[in-house]
Design an enzyme around this catalytic site. Structure first.
Site, PDB file in Angstrom:
ATOM      1  N   GLU A  55      -3.532   4.089   5.293  1.00 55.69           N
ATOM      2  CA  GLU A  55      -3.467   5.249   6.433  1.00 55.69           C
ATOM      3  C   GLU A  55      -3.970   6.466   6.276  1.00 55.69           C
ATOM      4  O   GLU A  55      -3.251   7.492   6.085  1.00 55.69           O
ATOM      5  CB  GLU A  55      -1.899   5.079   6.852  1.00 55.69           C
ATOM      6  CG  GLU A  55      -1.398   3.664   7.221  1.00 55.69           C
ATOM      7  CD  GLU A  55       0.440   3.824   7.753  1.00 55.69           C
ATOM      8  OE1 GLU A  55       0.579   3.167   8.548  1.00 55.69           O
ATOM      9  OE2 GLU A  55       0.977   4.506   6.930  1.00 55.69           O
ATOM     10  N   ASN A 104       8.711   9.555   6.154  1.00 57.77           N
ATOM     11  CA  ASN A 104       7.632   8.465   6.248  1.00 57.77           C
ATOM     12  C   ASN A 104       6.181   9.027   5.983  1.00 57.77           C
ATOM     13  O   ASN A 104       5.674   8.914   4.995  1.00 57.77           O
ATOM     14  CB  ASN A 104       8.066   7.921   7.593  1.00 57.77           C
ATOM     15  CG  ASN A 104       6.889   6.955   8.248  1.00 57.77           C
ATOM     16  OD1 ASN A 104       5.856   6.643   7.542  1.00 57.77           O
ATOM     17  ND2 ASN A 104       7.110   6.578   9.393  1.00 57.77           N
ATOM     18  N   ASN A 116      13.563  14.754   7.135  1.00 57.49           N
ATOM     19  CA  ASN A 116      13.773  13.317   6.482  1.00 57.49           C
ATOM     20  C   ASN A 116      13.372  12.228   7.363  1.00 57.49           C
ATOM     21  O   ASN A 116      13.668  12.593   8.808  1.00 57.49           O
ATOM     22  CB  ASN A 116      15.119  13.279   5.771  1.00 57.49           C
ATOM     23  CG  ASN A 116      16.121  13.004   6.620  1.00 57.49           C
ATOM     24  OD1 ASN A 116      16.337  11.935   7.416  1.00 57.49           O
ATOM     25  ND2 ASN A 116      17.053  14.202   6.978  1.00 57.49           N
ATOM     26  N   GLU A 157      -3.195   8.226   0.427  1.00 55.44           N
ATOM     27  CA  GLU A 157      -2.576   8.061   1.906  1.00 55.44           C
ATOM     28  C   GLU A 157      -2.639   9.410   2.379  1.00 55.44           C
ATOM     29  O   GLU A 157      -1.883  10.301   1.814  1.00 55.44           O
ATOM     30  CB  GLU A 157      -1.493   7.284   2.020  1.00 55.44           C
ATOM     31  CG  GLU A 157      -0.784   7.282   3.235  1.00 55.44           C
ATOM     32  CD  GLU A 157       0.125   6.303   3.777  1.00 55.44           C
ATOM     33  OE1 GLU A 157       0.390   5.408   2.889  1.00 55.44           O
ATOM     34  OE2 GLU A 157       0.825   6.583   4.822  1.00 55.44           O
ATOM     35  N   PHE A 203      14.703   4.625   7.648  1.00 53.73           N
ATOM     36  CA  PHE A 203      13.307   3.986   7.643  1.00 53.73           C
ATOM     37  C   PHE A 203      12.957   3.364   6.236  1.00 53.73           C
ATOM     38  O   PHE A 203      11.728   2.462   6.049  1.00 53.73           O
ATOM     39  CB  PHE A 203      12.093   4.626   8.282  1.00 53.73           C
ATOM     40  CG  PHE A 203      11.185   4.017   8.908  1.00 53.73           C
ATOM     41  CD1 PHE A 203      11.438   2.818   9.956  1.00 53.73           C
ATOM     42  CD2 PHE A 203       9.902   4.189   8.398  1.00 53.73           C
ATOM     43  CE1 PHE A 203      10.464   2.424  10.584  1.00 53.73           C
ATOM     44  CE2 PHE A 203       8.726   3.599   9.036  1.00 53.73           C
ATOM     45  CZ  PHE A 203       9.179   2.624  10.052  1.00 53.73           C
ATOM     46  N   ASP A 236       4.796   6.409   2.724  1.00 53.87           N
ATOM     47  CA  ASP A 236       6.148   6.295   3.124  1.00 53.87           C
ATOM     48  C   ASP A 236       7.027   5.833   2.014  1.00 53.87           C
ATOM     49  O   ASP A 236       7.069   4.650   1.753  1.00 53.87           O
ATOM     50  CB  ASP A 236       6.160   5.314   4.263  1.00 53.87           C
ATOM     51  CG  ASP A 236       7.439   4.925   4.850  1.00 53.87           C
ATOM     52  OD1 ASP A 236       8.380   5.559   4.453  1.00 53.87           O
ATOM     53  OD2 ASP A 236       7.492   4.070   5.678  1.00 53.87           O
ATOM     54  N   GLU A 270      -0.066  -5.657   6.482  1.00 54.07           N
ATOM     55  CA  GLU A 270       1.298  -5.583   6.792  1.00 54.07           C
ATOM     56  C   GLU A 270       1.840  -6.222   7.883  1.00 54.07           C
ATOM     57  O   GLU A 270       1.052  -6.239   9.163  1.00 54.07           O
ATOM     58  CB  GLU A 270       1.829  -4.170   6.996  1.00 54.07           C
ATOM     59  CG  GLU A 270       1.415  -3.289   5.609  1.00 54.07           C
ATOM     60  CD  GLU A 270       1.767  -1.696   5.848  1.00 54.07           C
ATOM     61  OE1 GLU A 270       2.671  -1.387   6.476  1.00 54.07           O
ATOM     62  OE2 GLU A 270       1.105  -0.792   5.049  1.00 54.07           O
ATOM     63  N   TYR A 271       2.990  -6.908   7.914  1.00 46.23           N
ATOM     64  CA  TYR A 271       3.474  -7.740   9.213  1.00 46.23           C
ATOM     65  C   TYR A 271       4.855  -7.952   8.994  1.00 46.23           C
ATOM     66  O   TYR A 271       5.270  -7.886   7.545  1.00 46.23           O
ATOM     67  CB  TYR A 271       2.610  -8.990   9.633  1.00 46.23           C
ATOM     68  CG  TYR A 271       2.823 -10.123   8.767  1.00 46.23           C
ATOM     69  CD1 TYR A 271       2.692 -10.304   7.643  1.00 46.23           C
ATOM     70  CD2 TYR A 271       3.436 -11.285   9.163  1.00 46.23           C
ATOM     71  CE1 TYR A 271       3.085 -11.469   6.745  1.00 46.23           C
ATOM     72  CE2 TYR A 271       3.749 -12.343   8.721  1.00 46.23           C
ATOM     73  CZ  TYR A 271       3.633 -12.394   7.468  1.00 46.23           C
ATOM     74  OH  TYR A 271       3.827 -13.657   6.471  1.00 46.23           O
TER      75      TYR A 271
HETATM   76  C1  GAL Z   1       3.236   1.294   7.849  1.00 48.88           C
HETATM   77  C2  GAL Z   1       2.816   1.860   6.353  1.00 48.88           C
HETATM   78  C3  GAL Z   1       3.948   1.750   5.316  1.00 48.88           C
HETATM   79  C4  GAL Z   1       5.136   1.835   6.109  1.00 48.88           C
HETATM   80  C5  GAL Z   1       5.515   1.058   7.279  1.00 48.88           C
HETATM   81  C6  GAL Z   1       6.664   1.171   8.021  1.00 48.88           C
HETATM   82  O1  GAL Z   1       2.549   1.913   8.892  1.00 48.88           O
HETATM   83  O2  GAL Z   1       1.574   1.476   5.981  1.00 48.88           O
HETATM   84  O3  GAL Z   1       3.700   2.556   4.283  1.00 48.88           O
HETATM   85  O4  GAL Z   1       5.038   3.146   6.470  1.00 48.88           O
HETATM   86  O5  GAL Z   1       4.449   1.293   8.308  1.00 48.88           O
HETATM   87  O6  GAL Z   1       7.660   0.824   7.214  1.00 48.88           O
HETATM   88 MG    MG Z   2       2.263   5.976   6.285  1.00 46.15          MG
END
Ligand code: GAL
Ligand code: MG
Length: 970
Positions: free
Chosen positions: A432, A78, A580, A389, A584, A177, A502-503
């Site tokens: 991030e 991640n 790893n 990132e 996820f 990630d 992101e949501y």
């Molecule tokens: C966020 C991130 C994504 C992914 C997601 C969790 O914090 O920006 O890249 O890691 O969480 O799946």
């Molecule tokens: Mg990340």
């Protein structure tokens, strides 16, 4: 190799070196007439840059070497870096791929400028041609071009050597990630131009029809020749008289010896503006002429006329506040890692269109350039995100001057590449990476170069959504709870549109409360939508026999999310990768083969362009679109009656303007008893993303309710139970008992909820019978279950009724047991009952907080198709609001269950403990019979694997739960 000057720079540990002799990025499309170098190359993998060479083998270009069985496998983390040292370090063992092939340079390229384009290389690219060092590039997700004119001879073969170093200082700012791969992941090509060439073309096209085209002209042969000029032609679809630009006056030319700049402009009358709903495109051709009129260079562009702006706290497209129904998309493929074809990308966008999405965030790097062509064409609003990132070392890197150049380089090159796409409405500085001066430097460049689009960066507005930082025009948090968004929008403090980057984390069986998010977004000014995390489950197809990636496409390797025997979807750790982050990476709305998960159907309904409301005999049809009427849609009424009858009738959709509503008459006389009316809305004609007749949405209203009839007890022989009070029944191999647990979902596990269940012992309940009372035909069984949160009392009253049994149940959960997975009954049936017919919500899987999509109806599916194969086995296959079902064998034998109240039901081949014990699907052995759960209460799914847990109203409360059901033999 050792004395190679490119290696001598040690570019893999020098963040200041972002490139060497790479040509400037530009938006001139060179794909036409290019010579593809894709295909089989000579290849060897050495353990570190400059290590002495070994055995040559062959490899496919484009394609990550990590999926091509050459010795280095994919690794998933991640955010933690795979090695410990700080930036700009790279590890001593650093797989380095050397690609080599020969190509005959076409003889008719004599006198021309010859350019090599490498679509993407991960993470450092060194180029040698005919043994001569040509250049260096970084940024694993943008193309690099090099001028080869001085090192190749037209008519002769040339040897192209591309050295790709996997780990570098750049890996620290490519710490997204996702799987780590290595190699050349996009196409490689050669093209030739006249020395006098278009160096860049910048198109600005506004909703009012104004068009400006800025051309940059260079000449590699020396000073610009006298008398050059440019013309443009716009596809005359609309106005023939506007099709040709005038030749410009000398006054309009700003020419120096080495850089020519010219602006072409026109106004298109009655322009058809571009929006995601109406992706109108015009073909633009720009020509560069020599003084004698001959054409030196040409560039073609598809132009969309549109405006994007922020006014107050609203993001506007062509003046309209649009909802952003977005998803985060990676370049991903289960066989090739991240090499995707145009067909793959089109298929992605087709699925998104069909499920109501109108926006994409290119998480977390510029996606393959073809994606934007397709987004222009099919209609999506794109947040184009730079490849930055630095998650693991975010704080240090954001202000580290050694990385300053890399930040500006990555952001500016993305903008230069993608600025002409109407689909791109917002730039993003990356993901991030904390927030520092390096971001502001990049933001400054974008502001000056492209004042026509807003800019966003989550890190800049993270702590304060109203922060006036220069790096974000949008408050774009991730995973903010609904209540927090509402509080912000109502606070009077909001200064920017709130669009979550992101949501609704889609990991496993998830996306609970999506409908609640949208209820808030649609009703509260200032909330405008968001991007679901994410589109893909990043499972890589793996051969179980040797643990290798399955590699190149083969027939029948997967279907409907399920892998062929001997294969599985690999996640972190499955390739022996360490460290790893496990499963996820499987957090998408579609399986690795792009099969939509049930949550997609929920989204389709939430995003429905047409809504239906019913009040006192009057139907209201609402047009929820921003720009279009309803004329592209056809519809049909479906009347669903509890007694099993359904009626259909053609529906004429009224003419409703965007945002408006119209009443329409009742299509059927109001029936007796419970009934539902569905408006099945389909495409009226072929759309580029769906053939005519494709379902668009299925809005439904309840017309009438019916009284539930409690069956009367009948006399007969006593109900048969054993000495423990367990029901004996010819069709049940396991009697109905209390269930409080489910196979933990990813949300349950990562949110810590499953750990509480295990602490309480809900996963291994021991039943203790307290009393069995027989009274005529009826039997009452009282049992107790000791848990770590107190004792649960359970009572079953089983009565004989006409044709079967009625079971009334009561469970009392102590106050401390305030968060069980479910309260309900579980039993197992004999083998052979392979088809489920049910009356309730369906046909898709649904849960209490993910039940806005599936309409109530009479549904039928084979039991094996009820189960959703989430990558890590977990609770799956539930159906919400079930009133009645039949499980039957082909000879029509079987059983019928009628629920006292609409309930959560699941019928699968697996016990919860079977699912909980497995890590992958290939470990599961289906049971011959069915495992049936009838739940009086079932915990919502939430999104706790990354983000808010389910809302309190979807939790299983302590206290008394009562439910009843009947069991009859067919
Ligand atoms: C966020 C991130 C994504 C992914 C997601 C969790 O914090 O920006 O890249 O890691 O969480 O799946
Ligand atoms: Mg990340």
């Amino acid at each position: 190799m050792r004395r190679d000057p490119l290696l001598a720079l040690r570019p893999w540990e020098s963040p200041e070196v972002t490139s060497w002799r790479r040509l400037p990025m530009n938006a001139v499309d060179r794909r036409d007439g290019a010579l593809s170098l894709d295909g089989s190359w000579h290849f060897q993998l050495v353990p570190a840059p400059g290590a002495s060479s070994g055995e040559w083998t062959r490899i496919e270009v484009p394609g990550a070497w990590t999926t091509q069985d050459v010795g280095d496998l994919p690794q998933y983390t991640n955010f933690r870096m795979p090695w410990d040292d700080f930036p700009p370090s790279s590890p001593a063992t650093n797989p380095t791929g050397v690609y080599e092939r020969s190509v005959v340079i076409p003889a008719d390229w004599a006198g021309r400028r010859i350019v090599l384009q490498v679509g993407a290389a991960e993470s450092v690219l060194l180029v040698h041609v005919n043994g001569t060092p040509v250049g260096i590039s970084k940024d694993s997700h943008l193309a690099a071009e090099f001028d080869l004119s001085a090192v190749v001879r037209p008519g002769d073969p040339a040897t192209v050597r591309l050295t790709v170093i996997k780990w570098s200082d750049a890996s620290h700012i490519e710490d997204q990630d996702q799987w780590w791969h290595g190699g050349i992941t996009r196409s490689v090509l050669l093209y030739a131009t006249d020395p006098l060439h278009l160096a860049d073309v910048t198109v600005r096209a506004r909703q009012n029809g104004k068009l400006w085209v800025d051309c940059q002209v260079r000449n590699t042969a020396g000073a610009l020749p006298e008398g050059w000029y440019a013309t443009g032609a716009l596809d005359g679809r609309l106005l023939a008289q506007d099709a040709e630009f005038d030749r410009l006056n000398a006054d309009d030319l700003r020419v120096s010896d080495f850089l020519g700049e010219v602006r072409l402009s026109t106004t298109v009358r009655d322009v058809r503006p571009w929006t995601a709903e109406t992706p109108e495109l015009y073909e633009l051709t720009v020509r560069l002429h020599r003084a004698d009129g001959s054409v030196a260079d040409t560039s073609s562009h598809r132009v969309g006329f549109r405006d994007v702006e922020i006014r107050g706290r609203d993001l506007l497209v062509n003046g309209a506040r649009v909802f952003i129904r977005g998803v985060n998309r990676h370049d991903f493929h289960p066989l090739t890692g991240r090499t995707v074809s145009a067909d793959d990308m089109r298929a992605d966008l087709v699925v998104l269109k069909r499920f109501g999405f109108n926006a994409i965030r290119t998480a977390h790097y510029p996606n393959d350039p073809t994606l934007l062509d397709l987004a222009d064409e099919l209609g999506f609003y794109v947040v184009d995100e730079a490849n930055i990132e630095s998650h693991d070392h975010a704080h240090e890197i954001a202000d580290d001057p050694r990385y300053l150049g890399a930040f500006v380089d990555r952001v500016s090159r993305m903008v230069l590449r993608d600025k002409n796409h109407p689909s791109v409405v917002i730039w993003s500085l990356g993901n991030e990476s904390d927030y520092g001066a390096n971001h502001d430097a990049a933001a400054g460049w974008v502001r000056r170069h492209d004042p026509t689009r807003p800019l966003q960066y989550e890190g800049a507005a993270k702590l304060d959504w109203a922060d006036p930082s220069p790096a974000s025009d949008i408050a774009c948090p991730m995973y903010a709870p609904i209540e927090e968004c509402i509080v912000h929008a109502l606070s009077g403090e909001q200064t920017k549109p709130l669009i979550q980057c992101e949501y609704s984390h889609a990991m496993g069986n998830s996306n609970g409360t999506l409908a609640d998010h949208w209820a808030a977004i649609e009703s509260i000014p200032g909330l405008q939508g968001g991007f679901i995390w994410e589109f893909w489950d990043h499972g890589i197809l793996q051969r179980v026999s040797d643990g290798r990636p399955a590699g190149r496409p083969g027939a029948g390797l997967y279907d409907n999310g399920v892998t062929a025997p001997g294969h599985r979807w690999a996640y972190g750790g499955d390739f022996g990768d360490s460290p790893n982050d496990g499963v996820f990476c499987a957090d998408g709305m579609v399986f690795p083969d792009r099969t939509p998960k049930p949550a997609m159907y929920e989204h389709r309904e939430i995003a429905a362009p047409v809504r239906l409301r019913y009040r006192q005999g009057v139907f209201l049809v609402q047009n929820r679109q921003h720009f279009r009427g309803l004329d592209w849609l056809a519809a049909e009424w479906i009347l669903v009656r509890a007694d099993g009858r359904t009626h259909t009738a053609t529906a004429a959709l009224p003419d409703v303007p965007p945002g408006g509503s119209e009443t329409i008459p009742m299509p059927f006389p109001l029936p007796e008893g419970e009934s539902w009316l569905t408006l099945r809305v389909t495409t009226a004609d072929d759309e580029p993303w769906a053939p005519r007749g494709t379902d668009v949405c299925l809005p439904q209203v309840r017309l009438s309710t019916g009284a539930t009839r409690v069956p009367e007890p009948v006399a007969g022989p006593p109900v048969e139970v054993d000495e423990d009070g367990l029901l004996l029944h010819p069709l049940l191999t396991s009697p109905p008992v209390l269930s409080l647990w489910r196979a933990p979902t990813d949300n349950d596990e990562l949110g810590g909820i499953a750990a509480r269940w295990r602490d309480w012992g809900l996963d291994a309940l021991v039943r203790k019978v307290v009393d069995v009372q027989r009274e005529g035909a009826r039997v009452t069984v009282i049992a107790e279950y000791a848990t770590g949160a107190g004792t649960v009392h359970h009572e079953q009253v089983i009565t004989r009724i006409a044709g079967g049994l009625r079971i009334e149940e009561t469970a009392e959960l102590p106050e401390e047991l305030d968060d069980a997975a479910r309260v309900g009954t579980v039993f197992e049936t004999v083998a052979g009952l392979d088809v489920l017919d049910w009356y309730g919500q369906g046909p898709w899987e649904s849960y209490p907080d993910r039940s806005a999509g599936p309409p109530v109806g009479h549904h039928s599916l084979p039991v094996d198709e009820l189960f959703t194969p989430y990558l890590r086995p977990q609770e799956s296959g539930g159906r919400h609001g079930v009133r009645r079902f039949t499980l039957s064998a082909p000879d029509a034998t079987g059983l019928t269950v009628e629920l006292g109240a609409p309930s959560q039901v699941s019928v699968t081949r697996y016990r919860a403990e079977d699912l909980a014990a497995a890590t992958h699907h290939d470990e599961l052995v289906p049971r011959p019979g069915c495992v049936v759960h009838l739940d009086a209460a079932h915990r919502g799914l939430g999104t706790a694997s990354c983000g808010p847990d389910t809302s309190p109203q979807y939790l299983v409360a302590p206290g008394t739960h009562r439910w009843s059901w009947t069991l009859r033999v067919l």
